[in-house]
Motif scaffolding. Sequence first.
Motif, short mmCIF file in Angstrom:
data_model
loop_
_atom_site.label_atom_id
_atom_site.label_comp_id
_atom_site.label_asym_id
_atom_site.label_seq_id
_atom_site.Cartn_x
_atom_site.Cartn_y
_atom_site.Cartn_z
N UNK A 134 0.80 -1.22 0.00
CA UNK A 134 0.00 0.00 0.00
C UNK A 134 0.84 1.27 0.00
N UNK A 135 2.15 1.14 -0.10
CA UNK A 135 3.02 2.31 -0.12
C UNK A 135 3.57 2.53 -1.52
N UNK A 136 3.71 3.81 -1.87
CA UNK A 136 4.30 4.18 -3.16
C UNK A 136 5.55 5.02 -2.91
N UNK A 137 6.50 4.88 -3.81
CA UNK A 137 7.67 5.74 -3.83
C UNK A 137 7.83 6.22 -5.27
N UNK A 138 7.59 7.51 -5.49
CA UNK A 138 7.65 8.09 -6.83
C UNK A 138 8.68 9.21 -6.86
N UNK A 139 9.65 9.09 -7.75
CA UNK A 139 10.65 10.14 -7.95
C UNK A 139 10.28 10.90 -9.22
N UNK A 140 9.97 12.19 -9.08
CA UNK A 140 9.41 12.98 -10.18
C UNK A 140 10.27 14.22 -10.42
N UNK A 141 10.71 14.40 -11.66
CA UNK A 141 11.47 15.61 -11.99
C UNK A 141 10.58 16.84 -11.86
N UNK A 142 11.15 17.93 -11.35
CA UNK A 142 10.35 19.14 -11.12
C UNK A 142 11.18 20.39 -11.41
N UNK A 143 10.51 21.42 -11.92
CA UNK A 143 11.16 22.71 -12.17
C UNK A 143 11.14 23.61 -10.94
N UNK A 144 10.65 23.10 -9.80
CA UNK A 144 10.64 23.89 -8.57
C UNK A 144 12.07 24.18 -8.12
N UNK A 145 12.32 25.43 -7.80
CA UNK A 145 13.63 25.79 -7.24
C UNK A 145 13.65 25.46 -5.76
N UNK A 146 14.84 25.14 -5.25
CA UNK A 146 14.98 24.76 -3.85
C UNK A 146 16.21 25.46 -3.26
N UNK A 147 16.01 26.14 -2.15
CA UNK A 147 17.13 26.75 -1.41
C UNK A 147 17.13 26.18 0.00
N UNK A 148 18.32 25.84 0.47
CA UNK A 148 18.47 25.25 1.80
C UNK A 148 19.37 26.13 2.64
N UNK A 149 18.89 26.47 3.84
CA UNK A 149 19.68 27.28 4.76
C UNK A 149 19.71 26.64 6.14
N UNK A 150 20.81 26.85 6.84
CA UNK A 150 20.93 26.48 8.24
C UNK A 150 21.65 27.61 8.95
N UNK A 151 21.06 28.14 9.99
CA UNK A 151 21.61 29.29 10.73
C UNK A 151 21.89 30.48 9.78
N UNK A 152 21.05 30.60 8.75
CA UNK A 152 21.20 31.70 7.81
C UNK A 152 22.24 31.48 6.74
#
Length: 258
Positions: A134-152
């Motif tokens: 009953x579980x799915x794992x789907x890897x989907x390409x996306x044009x969403x931008x992603x920025x990652x910060x830690x402590x600024x």
Amino acid sequence: METESVLHPSFLVPVGHVEPVPRRIRGVIDGRTVFDTRRALYVWEWQAYPQFSIPVRDLVDGVLDDEGFTERHGAGTAHRHTLSVGENSRPGAAWVWGKDAPAPLRDTVRFEWAAIDHWFEEDEPVFVHPRSPYSRVDAVRSSSSVRVEVEGVVLADAPSCVKLFETGLPTRYYLDRAHVDWTRLRGSDTVSHCPYKGTTSGYWSFDGEAAAHEDIVWAYDFPTIHANRIAGLAAFYNERVDLYVDGEPLPKPGVSAP
């Protein structure tokens, strides 16, 4: 207040649920086949994923010795047994279901996963625990931008990503390594295993001015075929970083947004 927990599907299978496994299941210890069955059952002792329960009559090698200890295991009472295979004895390796368990589970045994050296579905190895039907794992390409910060500090800034959707878990954002600032990260010896994605090839941590942030990013260089689109990409724990998707802050899983 909005939380990340409402932004992805939850587990729906109730504890105690039992279903047939339409696959050949085998277990091996020291090169000897302990069980070989086409009559295994899925049993959900907790919601996240099932265990295999094996008909006692399908034991090929090995002897079960009752230890005289019983325990409630979600679907019913189970009796703990020692599994002996040749000269190899593994106490607490097996749980034989009692009379109060659902009828299909009677005369079946649920093995502790680590007590079996190798598990196979048909001829494919299975790691960590059975994969839920009953579980799915789907890897989907996306044009969403992603920025990652830690402590600024910006640790990654990617113009696109691969989104990995896994039932019951927050969406993970896998980024091309070229968009990660590796000069800010240090390698870790941590290794984790997933029955759906495989074995990680690396973890990395960040030493901020306020604290050390351990194992906040990982990668699968050689994932399973089910998740091959994440090969060589890097993902950050949503829970441990400040993550922005298309410029908008993403609420941390389980933490209310302000």
